[in-house]
Write an enzyme that holds these catalytic residues in place. Sequence first.
Site, PDB file in Angstrom:
ATOM      1  N   ILE A 106       0.842  -1.198   0.000  1.00  0.00           N
ATOM      2  CA  ILE A 106       0.000   0.000   0.000  1.00  0.00           C
ATOM      3  C   ILE A 106       0.878   1.249   0.000  1.00  0.00           C
ATOM      4  CG2 ILE A 106      -1.907   1.194   1.161  1.00  0.00           C
ATOM      5  CD1 ILE A 106      -2.521  -1.566   2.503  1.00  0.00           C
ATOM      6  N   SER A 109      12.127  -5.157   5.543  1.00  0.00           N
ATOM      7  CA  SER A 109      11.864  -6.470   6.184  1.00  0.00           C
ATOM      8  C   SER A 109      10.789  -7.242   5.414  1.00  0.00           C
ATOM      9  CB  SER A 109      11.413  -6.265   7.631  1.00  0.00           C
ATOM     10  OG  SER A 109      10.142  -5.617   7.651  1.00  0.00           O
ATOM     11  N   LEU A 119      12.601   1.525  12.423  1.00  0.00           N
ATOM     12  CA  LEU A 119      11.947   2.476  13.342  1.00  0.00           C
ATOM     13  C   LEU A 119      11.955   1.973  14.785  1.00  0.00           C
ATOM     14  CD1 LEU A 119       8.902   3.456  11.096  1.00  0.00           C
ATOM     15  CD2 LEU A 119      10.845   4.935  11.672  1.00  0.00           C
ATOM     16  N   LYS A 174       1.920  -7.284   9.563  1.00  0.00           N
ATOM     17  CA  LYS A 174       0.475  -7.318   9.287  1.00  0.00           C
ATOM     18  C   LYS A 174      -0.097  -8.711   9.041  1.00  0.00           C
ATOM     19  CE  LYS A 174       0.335  -7.494   4.500  1.00  0.00           C
ATOM     20  NZ  LYS A 174      -0.703  -7.515   3.515  1.00  0.00           N
ATOM     21  N   SER A 230      -7.286  -0.628  10.356  1.00  0.00           N
ATOM     22  CA  SER A 230      -7.894  -1.770   9.683  1.00  0.00           C
ATOM     23  C   SER A 230      -9.318  -2.000  10.174  1.00  0.00           C
ATOM     24  CB  SER A 230      -7.054  -3.027   9.968  1.00  0.00           C
ATOM     25  OG  SER A 230      -7.741  -4.189   9.522  1.00  0.00           O
ATOM     26  N   TYR A 247      -2.575  -8.834  15.882  1.00  0.00           N
ATOM     27  CA  TYR A 247      -2.445  -7.815  14.826  1.00  0.00           C
ATOM     28  C   TYR A 247      -3.567  -6.781  14.977  1.00  0.00           C
ATOM     29  CZ  TYR A 247      -3.377  -5.543  10.411  1.00  0.00           C
ATOM     30  OH  TYR A 247      -3.667  -4.591   9.455  1.00  0.00           O
ATOM     31  N   LYS A 294      -3.698  -2.486  16.115  1.00  0.00           N
ATOM     32  CA  LYS A 294      -4.368  -1.380  15.417  1.00  0.00           C
ATOM     33  C   LYS A 294      -5.302  -0.638  16.377  1.00  0.00           C
ATOM     34  CE  LYS A 294      -2.354  -1.922  11.516  1.00  0.00           C
ATOM     35  NZ  LYS A 294      -1.341  -0.926  11.093  1.00  0.00           N
ATOM     36  N   ASN A 296      -3.051 -14.066   2.364  1.00  0.00           N
ATOM     37  CA  ASN A 296      -4.290 -13.429   1.907  1.00  0.00           C
ATOM     38  C   ASN A 296      -4.849 -14.128   0.658  1.00  0.00           C
ATOM     39  OD1 ASN A 296      -2.715 -10.475   2.949  1.00  0.00           O
ATOM     40  ND2 ASN A 296      -4.544 -11.292   3.901  1.00  0.00           N
ATOM     41  N   ARG A 320     -16.137 -10.301   2.185  1.00  0.00           N
ATOM     42  CA  ARG A 320     -15.231  -9.201   2.504  1.00  0.00           C
ATOM     43  C   ARG A 320     -15.436  -8.076   1.484  1.00  0.00           C
ATOM     44  NH1 ARG A 320     -14.922 -12.226   6.086  1.00  0.00           N
ATOM     45  NH2 ARG A 320     -13.114 -13.038   7.242  1.00  0.00           N
TER      46      ARG A 320
HETATM   47  C1  WQD Z   1     -10.143 -13.053   2.888  1.00  0.00           C
HETATM   48  C2  WQD Z   1     -11.164 -14.192   2.810  1.00  0.00           C
HETATM   49  C3  WQD Z   1     -10.616 -16.067   4.186  1.00  0.00           C
HETATM   50  C4  WQD Z   1      -7.019 -17.261   2.005  1.00  0.00           C
HETATM   51  C5  WQD Z   1      -6.807  -9.827   6.765  1.00  0.00           C
HETATM   52  C6  WQD Z   1      -6.592  -8.835   7.889  1.00  0.00           C
HETATM   53  C7  WQD Z   1      -6.765  -7.435   7.371  1.00  0.00           C
HETATM   54  C8  WQD Z   1      -5.825  -7.244   6.236  1.00  0.00           C
HETATM   55  C9  WQD Z   1      -6.188  -8.223   5.118  1.00  0.00           C
HETATM   56  C10 WQD Z   1      -3.614  -6.506   6.730  1.00  0.00           C
HETATM   57  C11 WQD Z   1     -11.469 -14.811   4.167  1.00  0.00           C
HETATM   58  C12 WQD Z   1     -10.601 -16.448   2.707  1.00  0.00           C
HETATM   59  C13 WQD Z   1      -8.152 -16.585   2.428  1.00  0.00           C
HETATM   60  C14 WQD Z   1      -7.146 -18.570   1.461  1.00  0.00           C
HETATM   61  C15 WQD Z   1      -9.525 -18.453   1.770  1.00  0.00           C
HETATM   62  N1  WQD Z   1      -4.496  -7.483   6.667  1.00  0.00           N
HETATM   63  N2  WQD Z   1      -9.381 -17.182   2.299  1.00  0.00           N
HETATM   64  N3  WQD Z   1      -8.395 -19.123   1.358  1.00  0.00           N
HETATM   65  O1  WQD Z   1      -8.576 -12.239   6.738  1.00  0.00           O
HETATM   66  O2  WQD Z   1     -10.255 -10.729   5.520  1.00  0.00           O
HETATM   67  O3  WQD Z   1      -8.139  -9.758   6.358  1.00  0.00           O
HETATM   68  O4  WQD Z   1      -5.977  -9.540   5.658  1.00  0.00           O
HETATM   69  O5  WQD Z   1      -3.750  -5.359   6.461  1.00  0.00           O
HETATM   70  O6  WQD Z   1      -6.472  -6.534   8.405  1.00  0.00           O
HETATM   71  O7  WQD Z   1      -7.578  -9.069   8.876  1.00  0.00           O
HETATM   72  O8  WQD Z   1      -8.087 -11.297   4.419  1.00  0.00           O
HETATM   73  O9  WQD Z   1      -7.293 -12.287   2.316  1.00  0.00           O
HETATM   74  O10 WQD Z   1      -6.706 -13.456   4.508  1.00  0.00           O
HETATM   75  O11 WQD Z   1      -9.040 -13.531   3.652  1.00  0.00           O
HETATM   76  O12 WQD Z   1     -10.648 -18.993   1.673  1.00  0.00           O
HETATM   77  O13 WQD Z   1      -6.151 -19.242   1.058  1.00  0.00           O
HETATM   78  O14 WQD Z   1     -10.625 -15.231   1.999  1.00  0.00           O
HETATM   79  O15 WQD Z   1     -11.197 -17.120   4.953  1.00  0.00           O
HETATM   80  O16 WQD Z   1     -12.839 -15.180   4.184  1.00  0.00           O
HETATM   81  P1  WQD Z   1      -8.847 -11.097   5.820  1.00  0.00           P
HETATM   82  P2  WQD Z   1      -7.692 -12.676   3.703  1.00  0.00           P
END
Ligand code: WQD
Length: 335
Positions: free
Chosen positions: A13, A35, A60, A85, A125, A150, A154, A199, A231
Amino acid sequence: MKRILVTGGLGFIGSHTVVELQNEGFEVVIIDNLSNTTLNVLDSITEITGKKPDFYNIDLRVKTDVQSFFETNTIDGIIHFAAFKAVGESMHKPLDYYENNLGTLVYLLQEMRDRKLDNFIFSSSCTVYGQADELPVTENAPVKKAASVYGNTKQIGEEIIQDACNAHNLNSIALRYFNPIGAHESIKIGELPLGVPQNLIPFVTQTAAGLRDQLSVFGDDYDTKDGTAIRDYIHVVDLAKAHIAALKRLLEKRNKENFEFFNVGTGVGSSVLEVIKAFEKATQKKLNYKIVGRREGDITAAYADTAIANRELNWKTEKKLEEALASAWKWQQKQ
Ligand code: WQD
């Protein structure tokens, strides 16, 4: 020309925000300890905008390095991205997360206090809401006990900033991100997950690219339209532009409180299966996936009420899910 410090400015980002800052005529100085990124992101930013940001490889967590940076740099505003994160990792390394995500925040705010600096934008977040009782989530939704270390960093981070603003006449805005995805149209910068992606979207693109055998969909027994979790996936460039809008609000002293926070999302909720279908449509690629059990700590649904951000920041998302997914795929193909 205003000079803006972007910590974590070589991250996913952060790098997209540096590009938008330069496009808007700001001078940018980046602090990043590399890192979770690589130095060639600096070259990519320079290729996109034609302007090379100043760069300091500073950790930092080293207070004396933070102090010496401010001794030699004039700063008109700070956008603070630098933090760990990974939700899952944070549960196994809580003290690393509290030290890195909060210790560094305190050091930056101490410099602002001591040097009478102002205008602090904080990367927060939607995790702070946990599973909201009502959807879409508004900024008035109660902050719930964080489900992860995490998320707790925040929540505590926002409290630290509020107290610092009250005591030291600072002005700050926290942007509560939903799920950032996609890549810049130049396909020169994008999401660079090191190791196995946590993610969804990087895992989808790596599966489509044949780097992963199969995507595991974490649960289809949620109380949603198709049983998979929902989401709010926002294009990273739209997210970057929200930071410019927030920074201008502070620089032009249009903020109504010394500490404000805004939801930054599209306002549209998409289930995992809908994302998969949208990806297949946007890329004409068939995705190999299977339904498995739920992932610990996941909530059922989260998507933003964007009315306040739209109005107060005079900002709204422009890019749709399919465009974000197509850009993520193009970025993956370049890796
Ligand atoms: C999204 C959806 C999973 C992987 C987190 C943090 C948030 C930000 C973004 C940092 C969920 C599903 C995921 C996979 C899946 N982090 N999924 N199979 O958990 O909504 O948010 O990451 O800034 O603060 O909370 O994001 O992308 O991990 O998951 O089914 O291999 O996809 O269960 O429903 P999340 P995500």
